[in-house]
Every structure is written in structure tokens, then in C-alpha cells.
Design a protein around this motif. Sequence first.
Motif, short mmCIF file in Angstrom:
data_model
loop_
_atom_site.label_atom_id
_atom_site.label_comp_id
_atom_site.label_asym_id
_atom_site.label_seq_id
_atom_site.Cartn_x
_atom_site.Cartn_y
_atom_site.Cartn_z
N ALA A 106 1.03 -0.92 -0.26
CA ALA A 106 0.24 -0.08 -0.17
C ALA A 106 0.88 1.42 0.13
CB ALA A 106 -1.14 0.07 1.52
N LEU A 107 2.01 1.61 0.53
CA LEU A 107 3.21 2.09 0.88
C LEU A 107 3.65 2.34 0.12
CD1 LEU A 107 4.13 4.63 2.40
CD2 LEU A 107 5.90 3.40 3.45
N ILE A 108 3.86 1.17 -0.75
CA ILE A 108 4.44 1.69 -2.64
C ILE A 108 3.48 2.29 -3.56
CG2 ILE A 108 5.61 0.11 -4.29
CD1 ILE A 108 6.98 -1.20 -2.34
N ALA A 109 1.86 2.04 -3.66
CA ALA A 109 1.07 2.41 -4.17
C ALA A 109 0.71 3.63 -4.19
CB ALA A 109 0.15 1.12 -4.67
N VAL A 110 0.93 4.65 -2.46
CA VAL A 110 0.64 6.06 -2.82
C VAL A 110 1.78 6.38 -3.02
CG1 VAL A 110 0.25 7.41 -0.83
CG2 VAL A 110 -0.68 5.42 -0.39
N ILE A 111 2.62 6.16 -2.98
CA ILE A 111 4.31 6.97 -3.18
C ILE A 111 4.19 7.00 -4.79
CG2 ILE A 111 6.32 6.96 -3.38
CD1 ILE A 111 6.74 6.01 -0.59
N ASP A 112 4.17 6.41 -5.34
CA ASP A 112 3.78 6.17 -6.95
C ASP A 112 2.85 6.88 -7.41
OD1 ASP A 112 6.20 4.04 -6.94
OD2 ASP A 112 4.56 2.34 -7.47
N GLU A 113 1.31 6.63 -7.29
CA GLU A 113 0.34 7.53 -7.38
C GLU A 113 0.95 9.21 -6.60
OE1 GLU A 113 -2.42 6.61 -9.57
OE2 GLU A 113 -1.83 4.31 -9.72
N TRP A 114 1.36 9.48 -6.34
CA TRP A 114 1.63 10.74 -5.41
C TRP A 114 2.20 11.28 -5.98
CZ3 TRP A 114 -1.16 13.71 -2.45
CH2 TRP A 114 -0.74 15.57 -1.94
N ASN A 115 3.44 10.67 -6.63
CA ASN A 115 4.28 11.24 -7.69
C ASN A 115 4.62 10.71 -8.76
OD1 ASN A 115 6.07 11.97 -4.92
ND2 ASN A 115 7.25 10.16 -4.55
N ASP A 116 3.65 10.18 -8.83
CA ASP A 116 3.69 10.17 -11.03
C ASP A 116 3.83 11.77 -11.77
OD1 ASP A 116 3.62 8.99 -13.32
OD2 ASP A 116 1.95 8.03 -13.19
N PHE A 117 4.37 11.46 -12.18
CA PHE A 117 4.63 12.73 -13.31
C PHE A 117 4.00 12.89 -15.01
CE2 PHE A 117 7.01 15.83 -16.32
CZ PHE A 117 6.92 16.59 -15.50
N ILE A 118 4.79 11.85 -15.61
CA ILE A 118 5.24 11.89 -16.77
C ILE A 118 3.21 11.31 -17.18
CG2 ILE A 118 5.48 10.51 -19.09
CD1 ILE A 118 7.59 12.26 -17.62
N TRP A 119 2.63 10.28 -16.73
CA TRP A 119 1.43 9.48 -17.43
C TRP A 119 0.63 10.31 -17.43
CZ3 TRP A 119 -1.02 7.39 -20.38
CH2 TRP A 119 -2.58 7.13 -20.94
#
Length: 299
Positions: free
Chosen positions: A221-234
Motif C-alpha cells: 500500500a505504501l509503495i502504491a501511494v508513493i507511486d500514485e502521488w509522485n507520478d508525473f509523465i502519465w
Amino acid sequence: MTTTIERQSEQSPSITPVNAAARRPRKFRIRSLGGTLGLIAVGLVFLVPFYWMLSSAFKPEAEIYQWPLQWIPSTITFDHFARAWEAVPFGQFFVNSVIVTAAGSTLKVLLAVFSAHAFAFLRFPGKKFVFFAVLGALMVPGHVTLLINYITIGNLGLLNTYAGIFLPGLASAFGTFLLRQHFLSLPKEVLEAAELDGCGHLRRLIHFVLPMSKPAVVTVALIAVIDEWNDFIWPLLVTNTLQARTLPIGLMFLKETEGVDQWGPIMAGTSLVILPMLLLFLLAQRYIVDGLAGAAVRR
């Protein structure tokens, strides 16, 4: 003859074991000191830029460019945060990021849990080949699928929508792999006892598997939250209006609005983006090591 040898062996001091025992603590102290110094050096590499970012966000404008460097602000000011908040719609960006992160990470964890449970406990044809395909997805860079995902989202009419931002990333190969490995390490006796008591797959997952897998689930869950929060290109590709964009894109607009020489507002905006994830990581860090260690199972 035997008695003489025994007396000589009793009288002769055992020099080698004593010397070895004397050397071991010294070698251990040297290695421990070297490891400590290495950790301090690595920590400074990360902490010094982070401290400079935070201090620049609260410094007066003149002290940011002062030489020699002013490490400790003479006064605390919040003007940079006010300028950053007014220069771009940070409020809307923050709401967008929260919605996208909450919905995307929740669905990503749910899919990872159910798919990992299927790979760990269910029997179906081609199970190994499907799991190998999931592992193969870990080796494919995300940028390879950008064009296909954009065409698909465009044909579905989901451009400039929250669903268009988080839908393409819902399938987490890493989360599925991590949870599947952790589920395989759970005690079989408990799960067999639950099955004998009449628990179905869903009830066994909710009442037995998930409570015993809390560290692994929190890690995913933590990895998923960080990925979604920091996503830039998409999000940058799939949105073209300010009202639909997220915080990382907001930082880019802040830099373009204020200019590259206005480091006070830029550092303040960067702090607004980083601090929520930093606090979340600090709160959940005790689960991360347990979650990753529990996945170290070979089957």
C-alpha cells in the motif's frame, strides 16, 4: 611418557586462541566504525539537500543567495508558501492528487491481494505460466505502454478525468509478486484448520490471511501511494487543463510562473509535495522491513 606429555600440555599456555580472541574485538570495532562512518556519509548525501530545501522554504529571500551559505535562517517566514499557493492553483492540485492517490492505491492493493491469493492458494490451468507472465511484466518499462494506454483512455473518453489518470496503473505486478510470496510463507496449519471449519476462500482471506500479512499489505500500500502521488509523465499526458492536473505537474507550472531564479517559492512548493509522503513513510516504516523480509520465500 603419556603423563609427561599431559603435564607439558597443561603447563604450556594456549597462545593462539587468546591472541585470536584478542584480535576479534579489535577487527569487529574497526568494521563497526567503518560501517557507521559509511552510513553517516550516505545519510548526509540525502539529508543535506533535504535540509537545504526546507530551510530555503522558510528563509528570507536574501539569505537563500547569500555567500557564505546561511544554513540556519535568521528569521522564519511563510511568504514563500503564500507566493507558491497564489502563483498556481495548489489547492486544486492537492485535491486532485489526494483523490487520484486514494482511489488508485486502494484499487491497486485490492487487485494485488486478490490476484496474489489466487496464485498462492487456488488451482487453475496454466497457473505457473500466468505467474511467469506477471513476473515478465516487471521487466517491461512503463514508458513502453504510454502510447497504447493513451489511445485506449482517449477512445474511452476518459481524458482529463480522475479515472483516466489511475486506471492504467491498477495492475501491480510487484505487489502481486510480493504478496504471493508472503502468502506462501504463512503457516499452513492455520489455513487448513480454517478450511476444516467451513471457511470459504473470501472468509479465509479476510479473517486469517490478511491479519497475518499486515506488514506485507502495508508495504504494498505504501509503495502504491508513493507511486500514485509522485507520478508525473502519465498525468501530464492524459490531462491538458489545470483543473485536472496533480501536484508534481503543479511544481512544473510553478517553476515556469515564478522563474528558475525564484528558489524560495519553488522550495516551498516542493516541500508541500514531499512532506505528506515523508510523514506517511515515517509512520509506516516499521512495517516495511517485515513486509519485504516475509516475502523472501522460495517455492
